[in-house]
Design an enzyme around this catalytic site. Sequence first.
Site: not given
Length: 462
Positions: A389, A265, A246, A363, A340, A242-244
């Site tokens: 944080k 994706e 991690i 996705g 999240i 995925g995005i990010g």
Amino acid sequence: MHLSGVFRRFKNEIIRKYYTYATEPFHPLPRAPITASAEDAIKVVKSGDNIFVHSAAATPSKLLAALANHGKQNRLERVTVCHIHIEGAMEYLKPEYSGIFRDNSFFIGANAREAVNTGRADFVPIFLSEIPLLFQRKIIQLDVALINVSPPDQHGFCSFGPSVDVTRSAVKNAKYIIGQINPKIPRTFGDGTIHVSHLDCIVNVDEELPQRPPAKISPIENAIGRLIADNLVDNGATLQMGIGNIPDAVLSSLKSHTDLGIHSEMFSDGVVDLVEAGCITNAQKKILPGKIVGSFCLGSRRLYDFLDNNPFIVMGDVQWVNSSSLIAQNPKVTAINSCIEIDLTGQVVSDSIGTRMYSGVGGQVDFLRGAAICPDGGKPILALPSSTKKGESKIVPFLKQGAGIVTTRAHVHYVVTEYGYTNLFGKNLRQRAFELIRIAHPDHREELEKAAFERLNCMPSP
């Protein structure tokens, strides 16, 4: 527009109607598009229109700027702009454009969050794989598509470059297509081609694509990446990221792996590093063996140069790339996604922080499901830091009021924090609470245990 231009457009519309039995944008048509400035091209947009905008690295920024100016100068009303996340300034989203434009995001980028959360823009919760159906079934009827493509090759074909995703479906169903022709767009193989004769109007530009170079990865994210790479990714696995930070941290920890494949994706610069290190061969894959499969990319110029005219990469329509049944045919599918918040029963929030919309469905479920039904033991993975944080636990007794569940507790398998990993598949609620508390931040474990007892009326235990 001069009379000759009006006649030419009328003639082109007749030809397009003649070919309505085949909406694929591949076959050459006996016509040529109008060439215009962005300001003149965008004049076709009128009040009440539905506009589609190409996304991510292929965001047509010059056309978007012209659209905002056209709407304000000509006092347009009720123009809907739809897209997955787009990069750069979104001038038309400023408060002074209220009533002229209404944004409708299928995935919210950082530049649209304020507008969505103050009620000036909209969000559609939808799986990324199903967005093309909105256009195909005329649930959203597109009047104009604004796209960013490469110059035509010797046969007249342009490329969608780094962003095929839902764009292929949009251009098949839009009534009018404006193509921003940009030599900085990399030519990619797969579904992302359109013959120049299918464009109604072209605007020539020469501008760099939006870039998102690799971000600095924190020690916590690195720890999560190493845990996943060392314990959950096998040699020969087919990866989705995925995005990010991690997913990027996982990629940076895979340098000693071999025979990895990519069916994802999206991907970014981390994949280039693994290709250059010899870790990615795609040799074990069943779907397009030997090829990296993706649907869109966002990263640095290095990534876009890697994509350019590279037959090692196939960029596909997201309805195909994100098909769970197709994903599952690959070996050892390992889907790595971020989230999240997760509650003690395994319900996962990925698109919002309480009532505040943050991103979208994307996705995530498409690939988690594909990995779960993979016959040879796929691994659906959700990863998150144990705390925010501000020091608040991301593993919680109850989800925040208004938070949206993207991944249900029935879909969840592996959950990873910097304190370890667990597999919730097949575990009851009592066992799930125990496992999630075990990988929570030590400062929150006692409080979570008490809350689990109050919720479940029994102590969490293995």
